[in-house]
Design an enzyme around this catalytic site. Structure first.
Site, PDB file in Angstrom:
ATOM      1  CG  HIS A  33     -28.922 -13.814 -33.773  1.00 15.12           C
ATOM      2  ND1 HIS A  33     -29.871 -12.832 -34.030  1.00 15.12           N
ATOM      3  CD2 HIS A  33     -27.810 -13.455 -34.414  1.00 15.12           C
ATOM      4  CE1 HIS A  33     -29.441 -12.127 -34.731  1.00 15.12           C
ATOM      5  NE2 HIS A  33     -28.325 -12.407 -34.989  1.00 15.12           N
ATOM      6  NE  ARG A  51     -23.338 -13.155 -35.640  1.00 18.44           N
ATOM      7  CZ  ARG A  51     -22.866 -13.912 -36.494  1.00 18.44           C
ATOM      8  NH1 ARG A  51     -22.176 -14.861 -36.190  1.00 18.44           N
ATOM      9  NH2 ARG A  51     -23.561 -14.074 -37.533  1.00 18.44           N
ATOM     10  NE  ARG A  80     -22.456  -7.643 -35.609  1.00 19.53           N
ATOM     11  CZ  ARG A  80     -23.185  -8.564 -36.066  1.00 19.53           C
ATOM     12  NH1 ARG A  80     -23.648  -8.846 -37.271  1.00 19.53           N
ATOM     13  NH2 ARG A  80     -23.766  -9.724 -35.202  1.00 19.53           N
ATOM     14  CD  GLU A 103     -26.735  -6.911 -40.824  1.00 21.82           C
ATOM     15  OE1 GLU A 103     -26.708  -8.064 -40.793  1.00 21.82           O
ATOM     16  OE2 GLU A 103     -26.365  -6.026 -40.081  1.00 21.82           O
ATOM     17  CG  ASN A 105     -26.800 -14.984 -41.229  1.00 16.80           C
ATOM     18  OD1 ASN A 105     -26.774 -15.614 -41.800  1.00 16.80           O
ATOM     19  ND2 ASN A 105     -26.214 -14.717 -39.907  1.00 16.80           N
ATOM     20  CG  ASP A 106     -30.337  -9.727 -40.037  1.00 18.02           C
ATOM     21  OD1 ASP A 106     -31.410  -9.860 -39.601  1.00 18.02           O
ATOM     22  OD2 ASP A 106     -29.215  -9.135 -39.296  1.00 18.02           O
ATOM     23  NE  ARG A 161     -31.300 -13.856 -38.258  1.00 16.77           N
ATOM     24  CZ  ARG A 161     -29.813 -13.408 -37.971  1.00 16.77           C
ATOM     25  NH1 ARG A 161     -29.946 -12.160 -38.500  1.00 16.77           N
ATOM     26  NH2 ARG A 161     -28.886 -14.128 -37.628  1.00 16.77           N
ATOM     27  CB  CYS A 195     -19.535 -11.916 -42.266  1.00 17.30           C
ATOM     28  SG  CYS A 195     -20.894 -10.761 -41.926  1.00 17.30           S
TER      29      CYS A 195
HETATM   30  C1  PEP Z   1     -25.953 -11.509 -40.844  1.00 16.17           C
HETATM   31  O1  PEP Z   1     -27.229 -10.818 -40.529  1.00 16.17           O
HETATM   32  O2  PEP Z   1     -25.806 -12.116 -41.656  1.00 16.17           O
HETATM   33  C2  PEP Z   1     -24.782 -11.261 -39.679  1.00 16.17           C
HETATM   34  C3  PEP Z   1     -23.948 -11.813 -40.085  1.00 16.17           C
HETATM   35  O3  PEP Z   1     -25.214 -10.897 -38.652  1.00 16.17           O
HETATM   36  P1  PEP Z   1     -26.125 -11.481 -37.704  1.00 16.17           P
HETATM   37  O4  PEP Z   1     -26.373 -13.192 -37.929  1.00 16.17           O
HETATM   38  O5  PEP Z   1     -25.347 -11.317 -36.251  1.00 16.17           O
HETATM   39  O6  PEP Z   1     -27.423 -10.787 -37.316  1.00 16.17           O
HETATM   40 MG    MG Z   2     -27.401  -9.346 -39.101  1.00 17.98          MG
END
Ligand code: PEP
Ligand code: MG
Length: 560
Positions: free
Chosen positions: A171, A278, A314, A413, A436-437, A447, A484
């Site tokens: 993040h 977010r 979200r 995710e 991402n998750d 990550r 996303c």
């Molecule tokens: C993700 O996990 O891809 C996502 C968009 O949420 P974040 O990056 O805020 O965990």
């Molecule tokens: Mg996420």
């Protein structure tokens, strides 16, 4: 971990920083003294004077004139950083105490270690405060920056930053993208090699940091920067054009935002709305928990700027690395597998309800949709919907306007959600794939951990298969599917995602023009062919190389 468990590297300060660094030491000593005195008072009030005496010994040591002069001399004469001076000197004292054959003095050694830790913590705290208050252009080189510290960086002055730890999917990296600050997160140990005033190049695109560059490298980077600026200007002409493919298939290209101020960037770059807001950054950046009113105001401002274009809000994705300063739970060994995100919202429903009230009130003002993060079971989704329903009834009873048909979606995710996707979809109006998750939970790769950053791969075939399963489910149930995660903002993956059947992508605002360019340059047939060929490959490296080659063939001017 024992007291020898951490090492402060030998770092030097430049000649013109000596006064400031000495001043930082003085402030840290004063702050440590205040803390010890405050502790002394608590213990004295609760347990009595005799138990408070231990703190007198600490104070005496901390305020010892000889120790003070020794530390100052190390900074002034030998140009050591205050951290190194403190650590080196106090460790030497502790060693001497430990070696003397007296039980009393041996015990004092642990007091010295205590003081060392306290001083180091305060030195660091002062640094962090300074970081939030910079007033001239700086490049920040840090061991670590949390997402909330990053969110509080002053983007007028912080030109770039580099951290030793963290990962490209973290993040912290995402916030850097939001603030449009060039950054490399998780580059490995380098702080001992560099001092204030040194020349560095930070190449956020390639994830490279060059210390003390030579003339040739500097010239190459100046040339590249110029080329990138020219390319960005060229892409500006696409701003008002749709992100349709060359064969006329519409791709809905939306922006991801963390702060309401980003909406303008998103629209200026030609985004068709916000696909991911977010909202937790309202919490991370604030001193106090934002009230319903504060949240409502923030959402209203975004809606007003969007002027009828969609906004996906979200709900809070707090926990794991997204915690307020001082709230990190060091005992939680697996925060990414712990009480985070929707789990936290469902545990602490008062906060969740407050947010939902703000979202619902905002839904009366524009095209608002709500989305729950990190859902892993259908029961979680149903519980979240029940709370939403409850809050709706509440607002209805009080005659407060909101959209009864507010579209409800969730982030996909967690691999479990993909496997069970057909059971979720009937309860959803849309869903959005959070790569991402999804990558970290599919591949068991943190990550945020640079040691395994090479395994954190959007194009790992296992990840691609899960994405494909989710997209197919959206098609079967005729429900819109978005992507996303960071993956959709990387032009290397655009053709692949279109070829897999995606027609909606949400990306960081600065990536919109380039992604739009790719969309407008290909046909869906080309993309489908690419996706089919990628699906036959069995490893991330081959897939990535193949995708890069295809993109270079399509747009030779793009740098990948
Ligand atoms: C993700 O996990 O891809 C996502 C968009 O949420 P974040 O990056 O805020 O965990
Ligand atoms: Mg996420």
């Amino acid at each position: 971990m024992g007291h020898e468990g951490f090492r402060i590297p030998r770092r030097f300060v430049t000649r013109d920083a000596i006064d400031d660094e000495t001043d930082r030491l003085e402030k840290a000593i004063a702050a440590s003294g205040d803390e010890i005195s405050a502790n002394r008072k608590i213990v004295c009030d609760e347990l009595g004077e005799q138990y408070a005496a231990i703190f007198d010994a600490h104070l005496q040591m901390l305020r010892d004139a000889k120790l003070h002069d020794e530390l100052v001399e190390m900074i002034r004469q030998r140009h050591y950083s205050p951290e190194y001076a403190v650590s080196r000197t106090l460790r030497r004292y502790a060693k001497v105490f430990r070696e003397v054959k007296s039980g009393y003095l041996a015990e004092r050694a642990s007091d010295v270690v205590d003081i060392e830790k306290r001083l180091l913590r305060n030195l660091l705290g002062i640094r962090r405060e300074e970081l939030a208050n910079v007033s001239s252009p700086v490049i920040v080189l840090a061991h670590n920056l949390t997402p909330s510290e990053t969110a509080n960086l002053n983007r007028d002055f912080v030109r770039a930053f580099v951290t030793e730890v963290g990962g490209p999917g973290s993040h912290t990296a995402i916030v850097a993208g939001a603030l449009e600050i060039p950054a490399v997160v998780g580059v490995g140990p380098f702080l001992t090699e560099v001092s204030g005033g040194d020349q560095v190049i930070i190449d956020g695109d390639q994830g490279v940091v060059i210390l003390h560059p030579d003339e040739e490298t500097l010239a190459r980077y100046h040339y590249e920067a110029e080329r990138n600026r020219a390319y960005a200007t060229q892409l500006e002409s696409l701003r008002t054009l749709p992100a349709d493919t060359a064969d006329g298939v519409h791709i809905e290209l939306l922006g991801n935002i963390e702060f309401s101020s980003e909406v303008r960037h998103c629209l200026d770059r030609g985004g068709a709305g916000v696909g991911l807001y977010r909202t937790e950054f309202l919490y991370l950046g604030a001193e106090h928990e934002p009230t319903e009113e504060v949240q409502f105001e923030a959402y209203s401002s975004v809606i007003e700027q969007l002027d009828g274009q969609p906004l996906v809000i979200r709900t809070l994705d707090l926990g794991a690395d997204k915690v307020r300063p001082g709230q990190f739970d060091e005992d939680d060994k697996n925060p990414f597998l712990g009480l985070r995100s929707i789990r936290l919202s469902l545990r602490e429903t008062d906060r969740f309800r407050t947010q939902l009230r703000a979202v619902l009130r905002a839904s009366a003002l524009g095209d608002v949709r709500v989305m729950f993060p990190l859902v892993s079971t259908v029961l979680e989704l149903r519980k979240a919907r029940m709370v939403l329903h409850d809050v709706m009834e509440d607002l209805e009873d009080r005659g407060i306007p909101f959209n009864r048909d507010l579209p409800v979606g969730m982030m996909v995710e967690v691999p479990a959600a993909v496997v069970m996707i057909d059971h979720f979809v009937p309860d959803l109006d849309f869903f959005s794939i959070g790569t991402n998750d999804l990558i970290q939970y599919t591949l068991a790769v943190d990550r945020d951990n640079k040691e395994v950053a090479d395994l954190y791969n959007a194009c790992d075939p296992a990840v691609l298969r899960l994405i494909q399963m989710a997209v197919n489910a959206g098609r079967r149930h005729n429900k819109p599917v978005n992507v996303c995660g960071q993956m959709s903002g990387n032009p290397v993956y655009t053709m692949l995602l279109i070829g897999m059947g995606l027609r909606q992508m949400s990306v960081r605002p600065s990536a919109i023009p380039e992604i739009k360019k790719v969309c407008r340059s290909v046909t869906t047939t080309q993309c489908e062919d690419i996706a089919a060929r990628a699906a036959r490959m069995d490893n991330a490296r081959d897939i990535k190389n193949f995708l890069k080659d295809e993109l270079r063939k399509l747009l030779p001017e793009i740098s990948v």
